[in-house]
Write a protein that holds these residues in place. Structure first.
Motif, short mmCIF file in Angstrom:
data_model
loop_
_atom_site.label_atom_id
_atom_site.label_comp_id
_atom_site.label_asym_id
_atom_site.label_seq_id
_atom_site.Cartn_x
_atom_site.Cartn_y
_atom_site.Cartn_z
N UNK A 195 0.82 -1.04 -0.12
CA UNK A 195 0.02 -0.01 -0.15
C UNK A 195 0.86 1.13 -0.16
N UNK A 196 1.85 1.41 0.86
CA UNK A 196 2.70 2.50 0.93
C UNK A 196 3.42 2.77 -0.27
N UNK A 197 3.90 1.64 -1.09
CA UNK A 197 4.64 1.75 -2.23
C UNK A 197 3.56 2.27 -3.34
N UNK A 198 2.56 1.76 -3.20
CA UNK A 198 1.47 2.34 -4.30
C UNK A 198 1.43 3.78 -4.15
N UNK A 199 1.05 4.32 -2.76
CA UNK A 199 0.67 5.54 -2.64
C UNK A 199 1.96 6.62 -3.11
N UNK A 200 3.27 6.06 -2.84
CA UNK A 200 4.08 6.77 -3.26
C UNK A 200 4.38 6.89 -4.90
N UNK A 201 4.30 5.72 -5.75
CA UNK A 201 3.99 5.59 -6.95
C UNK A 201 2.89 6.51 -7.72
N UNK A 202 1.87 6.42 -7.04
CA UNK A 202 0.57 7.38 -7.46
C UNK A 202 1.32 8.76 -7.35
N UNK A 203 1.97 9.11 -6.04
CA UNK A 203 2.26 10.55 -6.18
C UNK A 203 3.41 11.01 -7.26
N UNK A 204 4.14 10.00 -7.39
CA UNK A 204 5.17 10.26 -8.71
C UNK A 204 4.67 10.52 -9.90
N UNK A 205 3.53 9.63 -10.27
CA UNK A 205 2.73 9.63 -11.27
C UNK A 205 1.99 10.96 -11.69
N UNK A 206 1.36 11.31 -10.31
CA UNK A 206 0.58 12.52 -10.33
C UNK A 206 1.26 13.89 -10.76
N UNK A 207 2.56 13.81 -9.94
CA UNK A 207 3.57 14.93 -10.52
C UNK A 207 4.00 14.87 -11.86
N UNK A 208 4.17 13.70 -12.40
CA UNK A 208 4.77 13.67 -14.04
C UNK A 208 3.53 14.10 -14.68
N UNK A 209 2.22 13.74 -14.35
CA UNK A 209 1.27 14.23 -15.13
C UNK A 209 1.07 15.60 -15.20
N UNK A 210 1.17 16.27 -13.93
CA UNK A 210 1.12 17.74 -13.98
C UNK A 210 2.24 18.33 -14.98
N UNK A 211 3.34 17.82 -14.74
CA UNK A 211 4.57 18.44 -15.63
C UNK A 211 4.34 18.00 -17.07
#
Lengths: 350, 510
Positions: free
Chosen positions: A115-131
């Motif tokens: 779960x923790x890993x998924x949360x972190x990966x989702x965060x990275x993906x969200x930032x990448x999407x925004x950029x």
């Protein structure tokens, strides 16, 4: 009369001495400010620059502040070397914290190890999407990335406000604009409890090491820097301009998104309206103070964190106004820009 | 002596950080004299001109103007004294007319109608015909220079400084310019003529001052001195021998077939049905005044511009029209662009890293290890290039910016030659390069052709093309002439062809 005279070649020694000179000047001005407020400058300096380093808790708190600053600054340094003027790391951090929160809330209670890993990966993906939005607008329609990335920051801020006041507001939160707390499984653990410093700090340091290899040893890092330094040479060599835009922005977005995830899944444990205290903007100063090099960014993010923690301590212990942190950050940036003059110029007395 | 010299410089010293640009330079120009100032790049000519024109203040020395000691502190003060400068790179507004451009330089008090009349009048008198109402962007290079000269003449100069005026002109336009300058001198205007072309100075000037390394290395009457004498004063040695190569006519390695591409912007040039072919062992030269489509053609050949239609560009028999720079490079194409700093090399990067612009692990396996750049690999390659081509640099870590123009060009050409290309395309190989380095560069290019490569050279210097090439084609207005043998080429005819596009028609009709 002293006179500024252009140097025959830029001074490498001065390039590295300038941040140190800027630090000394900032320390001097801090002392003057303390004196002006009627405090003992020596005591004041101690609160600012020594007390935070004396206790394990202080050190851990500095590391905690360093994490988002360093992650964002690494990405920004890459962008600036590629001549992509991304100033929206703040927005990318917020988008990362939104995506991480969305993941944490949807996983629900459970004891999954990933779960923790998924949360972190989702965060990275969200930032990448925004950029990636900035990259798309720049690549497809040649929109100015300075304006786009800055304005997307405001959009992300408003999205956070909307979510924590609307759909994601914690029903048991007494109407505060916050989401419910993440489950322990969906959080990023502390390295040495009870201190709050979490594994995000280690990730940031590893990112700095990878950043160094990427910038100075990889073919793609080389191509990005050629594009940034001399666009015509990049075309002559056959390097793609689009690659520079996409790669630098996506990497920066990923790192900023990670920073956002580590905030919500770390010390905060929830998404709040004040999830970021301007880390993405302060990271711009960190990147330049660190000479756009990964090691420099590590040192510079340490100094910036020290100023933030010292500012908090000086409020409680010395009764100084909270604005002192911003004042010192500003002084540091101005001092650095002034000291940078001497990279290309020297003083001649005549 | 009855009249004092119009301009006399004595003991002029100007220091820049790390360089002594002018070291006790003295110079005298008499009224009505055409005085030559020659020297290699970096000999101190530009600094001296800036001092005379008030753009740079000397550290030491005296400037005397018509016998009086003066301190010229600004260009406008220089113009009030009667000193005018025709810049090497023209300072004109493209969208304005000739008369408007002239009016701008004369200040607000000027009456537009009178200026238009004066432009026509002076133009007629000095053989500089111009329509005052034409917008500048429709003018040829030669005509633009006329605008610059007339603009100076309207200010009634007593000393006219011409900075490398012929570098952009056709041979015919040069002849006409000399006629104008002689007429001005006969009317008492002094002319300071700056050049690095010895032949020109010998036909035009009655006295010449030679600069070398910031110092005056000689003053003489160039009509009585030989080219060898002048060259000895200018570079401290005889002119190096001409480059030559054994001609082998092999198979065609670079072919451009009926290439037509519209201009990118309104300042660009469209290409109309360009045809050329370079065989193995052959050097083809493209002559012409800059800005007639050469840059466009080179970008299309190198692959930086990908708009060539299928079947129009071939390297070694392969149709590369739709292939990018990297793909053409792997087929053996090497390109040396006209702009060295910023295009041929990254100014702020070291020479080692600059090799990676065109080298990769395929051309040199030592450069990349485990997918990462090998520092020792790029350093070794850069060192080898420095050694092999006699590049003077602080070492493989020196930034490209720190090299002189000639040494950087030697490095860039060396970088391309060290890949043993099958096809080499070079733009302005010796532009701004000192005589020794220029001759070395030409010899290296000739050697590559002797070894069986096809070479395409684009240059504004007709002499260079005649020395180096087997075949010549002339570029004008985006079109390329039929090829002709370079040996016994008719310079007059080439000059007419250089000016033979619609825009430049009036220029060629001399």
């Amino acid at each position: 009369m002293p006179r500024l005279e252009p140097r025959a070649e830029a001074s490498q020694a001065m390039r590295f001495a300038a941040p140190l000179v800027a630090l000394l000047v900032t320390a001097g001005i801090t002392a003057c400010l303390m004196f002006g407020f009627g405090r003992d400058p020596v005591d004041g300096m101690r609160v600012f620059f020594v007390v935070p380093l004396e206790s394990a808790r202080g050190l851990a708190e500095i590391g905690l502040k360093m994490t988002p600053l360093l992650l964002c600054a690494l990405g920004l340094a890459l962008c600036y070397r590629a001549n992509i003027w991304n100033i929206g790391a703040e927005g990318q951090l917020l988008a990362g914290s939104i995506a991480a929160t969305g993941m944490a809330l949807s996983i629900g209670p459970g004891n999954s190890h990933v779960a923790g890993l998924l949360v972190v990966i989702a965060g990275a993906a969200g930032g990448a999407l925004w950029a990636g939005l900035t990259a798309l607008l720049r690549d497809r329609w040649n929109a100015n990335e300075i304006l786009v990335s800055l304005m997307l920051t405001y959009v992300a801020q408003l999205m956070v406000l909307y979510l924590v006041n609307g759909p994601w507001r914690d029903p048991a939160g007494m109407n505060f604009p916050v989401t419910r707390m993440f489950d322990a499984a969906a959080s990023v653990g502390a390295i040495v409890p009870p201190y709050r410093l979490n594994w995000g700090f280690v990730v940031a340091l590893v990112a700095a090491a990878f950043g160094w290899v990427f910038l100075f040893r990889s073919r793609i890092g080389y191509r990005l820097q050629v594009s940034g330094n001399a666009p015509l040479a990049a075309r002559f060599a056959g390097f793609s301009e689009r690659e520079g835009i996409w790669v630098s922005l996506l990497i920066c977005g990923t790192l900023a998104g990670l920073a956002g995830a580590f905030e919500v899944a770390g010390p905060l444990g929830q998404l709040t309206a004040q999830v970021s205290t301007g880390y993405g903007f302060a990271a711009i100063i960190v990147a330049w103070l660190g000479r756009l090099t990964p090691l420099g960014c590590v040192l510079a993010s340490f100094v910036m964190s020290l100023i933030v923690i010292g500012g908090e301590l000086s409020q409680s212990r010395l009764g100084l106004p909270g604005a002192i942190t911003m004042v010192l950050q500003g002084v540091l940036l101005l001092a650095l820009l002034s000291a940078d003059t001497f990279v290309n110029y020297r003083i001649r007395w005549r | 002596m009855s009249a004092p010299p119009r301009l006399a410089l004595a003991g002029i010293v100007k220091r820049y950080p790390g360089v002594l640009a002018n070291d006790r330079v003295s110079l005298e120009v008499a009224p009505g004299e055409i005085h030559g100032l020659i020297g290699e790049n970096g000999a101190g000519k530009s600094t001296l001109v800036k001092i005379i024109y008030g753009a740079v203040i000397p550290d030491e020395g005296e400037v005397r103007w018509e016998g009086r000691s003066v301190r010229i502190q600004t260009p406008s003060q220089a113009r009030r004294l009667g000193i005018n400068l025709v810049f090497q790179h023209f300072m004109l507004f493209d969208t304005l007319t000739v008369a408007e451009n002239v009016a701008l330089s004369l200040g607000s008090s000027a009456d537009r109608g009178r200026i238009a009349r004066d432009v026509s009048l002076f133009g007629e008198r000095y053989g500089l015909p111009l329509d005052p109402l034409r917008p500048v962007h429709t003018l040829s290079v030669g005509e633009r220079q006329r605008v610059e000269i007339i603009r100076c003449l309207l200010q009634r100069p007593r000393l006219l400084i011409m900075d490398e005026p012929t570098s952009v002109l056709t041979p015919q336009a040069v002849e006409r310019l000399f006629g104008t300058l002689r007429q001005l001198a006969a009317e008492g205007v002094s002319i300071l003529y700056i050049s690095h072309k010895l032949e020109e100075v010998r036909t035009l000037c009655s006295r010449v001052t030679v600069l070398r390394g910031g110092r005056v290395s000689g003053v003489c009457d160039p009509r009585e001195a030989s080219v060898a004498d002048l060259s000895r004063m200018m570079i401290g040695a005889e002119l190096p021998a001409a480059a030559s190569h054994a001609k082998l006519a092999g198979e065609p390695l670079l072919v451009v077939r009926d290439l037509s591409v519209p201009a990118r912007s309104h300042t660009g040039v469209s290409l109309h049905g360009v045809n050329l072919q370079v065989r193995a062992g052959e050097i083809l030269g493209i002559a012409g005044v800059s800005g007639n489509g050469q840059n466009e053609l080179l970008s299309l050949v190198a692959g930086e511009d990908r708009r060539a239609s299928a079947g129009s560009v071939f390297v070694g028999g392969d149709d590369v029209s739709s292939i990018g720079v990297a793909g053409r490079r792997t087929r053996g194409l090497a390109f040396v662009p006209e702009e060295r700093l910023g295009r041929g090399a990254v100014p702020e990067m070291g020479l080692g890293l600059n090799t990676l612009l065109t080298h990769d692990e395929r051309s040199n396996p030592g450069l990349v290890r485990h997918g990462l750049i090998s520092t020792s690999g790029v350093t070794e390659l850069a060192e080898r290039i420095l050694r092999q081509f006699g590049v003077r640099a602080a070492g493989p870590r020196a930034t490209a910016r720190s090299l002189s123009g000639g040494n950087l060009q030697k490095f860039i050409i060396g970088r391309e030659l060290s890949k043993a290309p099958r096809v080499l395309v070079v733009a302005q190989p010796t532009w701004g390069v000192d005589v020794g380095a220029a001759s070395q560069i030409r010899r290296e290019i000739a050697k590559l052709a002797s070894e069986g490569a096809a070479v395409l050279v684009v240059s504004e210097e007709l002499d260079e093309l005649l020395e180096l090439c087997d075949t010549l084609q002339v570029m004008a207005g985006g079109s390329l002439s039929e090829p002709m043998p370079a040996r016994n080429a008719n310079v007059e005819r080439i000059g007419v062809m250089m000016g033979s596009n619609p825009v430049q028609a009036s220029n060629a009709a001399a």
